[in-house]
Write a protein that holds these residues in place. Structure first.
Motif, PDB file in Angstrom:
ATOM      1  N   ALA A   7       4.881  -6.604  13.806  1.00 17.40           N
ATOM      2  CA  ALA A   7       4.187  -6.168  12.689  1.00 17.40           C
ATOM      3  C   ALA A   7       3.105  -5.745  13.151  1.00 17.40           C
ATOM      4  O   ALA A   7       2.012  -4.891  12.544  1.00 17.40           O
ATOM      5  CB  ALA A   7       3.737  -7.438  11.869  1.00 17.40           C
ATOM      6  N   LEU A   8       2.404  -5.596  14.437  1.00 23.90           N
ATOM      7  CA  LEU A   8       1.401  -5.035  15.038  1.00 23.90           C
ATOM      8  C   LEU A   8       1.393  -3.724  15.897  1.00 23.90           C
ATOM      9  O   LEU A   8       0.503  -3.528  16.308  1.00 23.90           O
ATOM     10  CB  LEU A   8       0.519  -6.056  15.853  1.00 23.90           C
ATOM     11  CG  LEU A   8       0.272  -7.380  15.132  1.00 23.90           C
ATOM     12  CD1 LEU A   8      -0.427  -8.416  15.989  1.00 23.90           C
ATOM     13  CD2 LEU A   8      -0.812  -7.431  13.913  1.00 23.90           C
ATOM     14  N   THR A   9       2.705  -3.394  15.936  1.00 24.72           N
ATOM     15  CA  THR A   9       2.812  -2.387  17.172  1.00 24.72           C
ATOM     16  C   THR A   9       2.564  -0.912  16.909  1.00 24.72           C
ATOM     17  O   THR A   9       2.546  -0.160  17.581  1.00 24.72           O
ATOM     18  CB  THR A   9       4.284  -2.387  17.616  1.00 24.72           C
ATOM     19  OG1 THR A   9       5.162  -2.133  16.331  1.00 24.72           O
ATOM     20  CG2 THR A   9       5.042  -3.745  18.263  1.00 24.72           C
ATOM     21  N   TRP A  10       2.144  -0.683  15.605  1.00 29.11           N
ATOM     22  CA  TRP A  10       1.629   0.583  15.276  1.00 29.11           C
ATOM     23  C   TRP A  10       0.082   1.010  15.275  1.00 29.11           C
ATOM     24  O   TRP A  10      -0.124   1.907  15.357  1.00 29.11           O
ATOM     25  CB  TRP A  10       1.904   0.727  13.639  1.00 29.11           C
ATOM     26  CG  TRP A  10       1.431  -0.328  12.701  1.00 29.11           C
ATOM     27  CD1 TRP A  10       1.892  -1.658  12.476  1.00 29.11           C
ATOM     28  CD2 TRP A  10       0.223  -0.214  12.068  1.00 29.11           C
ATOM     29  NE1 TRP A  10       1.115  -2.243  11.624  1.00 29.11           N
ATOM     30  CE2 TRP A  10      -0.217  -1.598  11.467  1.00 29.11           C
ATOM     31  CE3 TRP A  10      -1.026   0.559  12.215  1.00 29.11           C
ATOM     32  CZ2 TRP A  10      -1.307  -1.879  10.919  1.00 29.11           C
ATOM     33  CZ3 TRP A  10      -2.112   0.226  11.287  1.00 29.11           C
ATOM     34  CH2 TRP A  10      -2.164  -0.875  10.754  1.00 29.11           C
ATOM     35  N   LEU A  11      -0.578  -0.443  15.755  1.00 28.60           N
ATOM     36  CA  LEU A  11      -1.906  -0.074  15.807  1.00 28.60           C
ATOM     37  C   LEU A  11      -2.609   0.911  16.987  1.00 28.60           C
ATOM     38  O   LEU A  11      -3.396   1.469  16.917  1.00 28.60           O
ATOM     39  CB  LEU A  11      -2.732  -1.488  16.172  1.00 28.60           C
ATOM     40  CG  LEU A  11      -2.634  -2.336  14.852  1.00 28.60           C
ATOM     41  CD1 LEU A  11      -3.120  -3.744  15.312  1.00 28.60           C
ATOM     42  CD2 LEU A  11      -3.483  -1.563  13.762  1.00 28.60           C
TER      43      LEU A  11
END
Length: 432
Positions: free
Chosen positions: A393-397
């Motif tokens: 859920a955090l890999t787009w940052l």
């Protein structure tokens, strides 16, 4: 290498041959991704840690020789490298059913096969991605990659389901015969590939081996577009592999389902990847290439939490929906990301750039497999899936916090065959 084709709505014969090779490779890969872990779990009685070890060995070569492979590829004939890589993979996978029929197959041999095949994949993949811009021209890379990724996703849908049925009907060892034949087919086809126009080979990279390798690393790490892209995609690969490594253990051992159910579940990811590849180009045209790399990740983040809920009954369908959504995001990233990499990299650095990305992206798969085996052994299979979903859920940052965030269209570097047009959208340097 060949000159880029004239602008046309039709693909050149050389690209059509590469396209056929891609189809054959995709079929073999999907059968392997299912047959190898099922063989380990159902036939060789592998533990979660051993299944994780297989995942590590399958991609360990990218960590060991991934970076120097780019220098070697830039120095050699790309087509010849692809032929040798296909033949090595055909022979190694063919050894598994032979050993099984002879009653001498061991887990150690399976580890060796996976490691050797992964080594061949390092060179084959880097050479193929470095060959593509010369075949289609840089201005058609998004369309070409969209077609390749869409086809791979289509094969993934049927390939994993086919793999599940093959494993169920004839056993995992015999199913690997299909894989060996697809690689043999690819080797023959690439060997017969004759480009329409023969272009001069790029100049041999200047400087010592270490300097050439460093140039490739510096090109990626110093580029404000490539660096965040590499971080984001590596994170996606790591977190997805936390899940996929343990799925065979969960399906076959804890849920009591068969290889057919596992193949169909993984095939749902192919549906998502296909939809992602099909929507990547219109989405990038509408909201910009940069936003197309991070907006889908933000949108699907909550749906990824459905995957750890996988169980028999209705939750199996909910988990499949979450898996499909995550694959949709990955399909978009594959098309936009690969095209961006190829557009902003000079011909002389293509092999090394692709090797750096392969080192990071496939190396992250090895790390994910190792972590998955460790977490699955210590905390349990289900805990591994929850950790993977939370991290995914955090890999787009990394993309969101970089110049890629609002990039409309990536710049096009000058090549010996075509000048670089003015880039649309915010300017970006291509530092080395």
């Amino acid at each position: 290498m060949i000159l880029p084709p004239r602008r046309s709505t039709r693909w050149s014969p050389a690209f059509r041959q590469l396209y056929a090779v891609s189809i054959g490779n995709s079929i073999g890969q999907q059968v392997t991704l299912l047959a190898v872990p099922v063989l380990a779990v159902a036939v060789l009685r592998a533990t979660p840690a051993q299944v994780g070890l297989l995942g590590v060995l399958g991609t360990a070569a990218f960590l060991v020789i991934g970076l120097p492979a780019g220098v070697w590829v830039d120095r050699a004939d790309h087509r010849r490298i692809m032929v040798v890589a296909h033949l090595v993979r055909a022979l190694t996978f063919a050894s598994v059913p032979v050993a099984w029929w002879s009653g001498v197959l061991t887990f150690g041999q399976l580890c060796a096969v996976v490691l050797l095949a992964g080594t061949a994949t390092v060179f084959g993949d880097v050479a193929e991605q470095s060959y593509l811009p010369a075949v289609v021209g840089r201005d058609r890379l998004v369309a070409a990659n969209s077609l390749l990724v869409s086809t791979a996703a289509t094969v993934q849908i049927g390939g994993r389901a086919l793999g599940g049925f093959l494993v169920h009907l004839i056993g995992a060892p015999a199913a690997l015969v299909v894989n060996a034949l697809t690689y043999l087919f690819a080797a023959v086809l690439v060997g017969r590939l004759r480009p329409d126009v023969t272009a001069p080979r790029p100049a041999r990279p200047a400087g010592a081996f270490g300097r050439q390798l460093t140039d490739g690393v510096r090109h990626v790490s110093g580029n404000p577009l490539l660096r965040p892209l590499a971080l984001s995609l590596a994170g996606i690969n790591l977190t997805v592999n936390l899940t996929t490594t343990m799925l065979p253990v969960l399906f076959l051992r804890e849920l009591g389902l068969d290889a057919v159910a596992l193949g169909l579940f993984l095939g749902a990811g192919g549906v998502g990847a296909l939809f992602g590849a099909m929507t990547a180009r219109p989405l990038a045209d509408r909201i910009g290439h940069g936003r197309a790399l991070w907006v889908p990740g933000l949108v699907v983040a909550p749906l990824g939490a459905l995957v750890p809920l996988v169980d028999t009954g209705p939750t199996l369908w909910l988990a499949g929906l979450g898996w499909l959504a995550m694959a949709w995001r990955t399909g978009i990233g594959n098309v936009i990301g690969v095209s961006l990499r190829q557009r902003v990299t000079p011909d002389a650095l293509l092999g090394r750039m692709n090797a750096v990305f392969r080192f990071l992206l496939t190396g992250s798969i090895a790390v994910g497999a190792a972590l998955s085996g460790l977490i699955g052994q210590v905390l349990g299979v289900r805990a591994c899936l929850w950790i993977g979903a939370a991290a995914a859920a955090l890999t787009w940052l990394p993309v969101f916090c970089s110049p890629l965030r609002r990039l409309v269209r990536p710049p096009l570097v000058a090549t010996p065959h075509q000048p670089a047009p003015a880039a649309a959208g915010p300017p970006a340097r291509t530092g080395r």
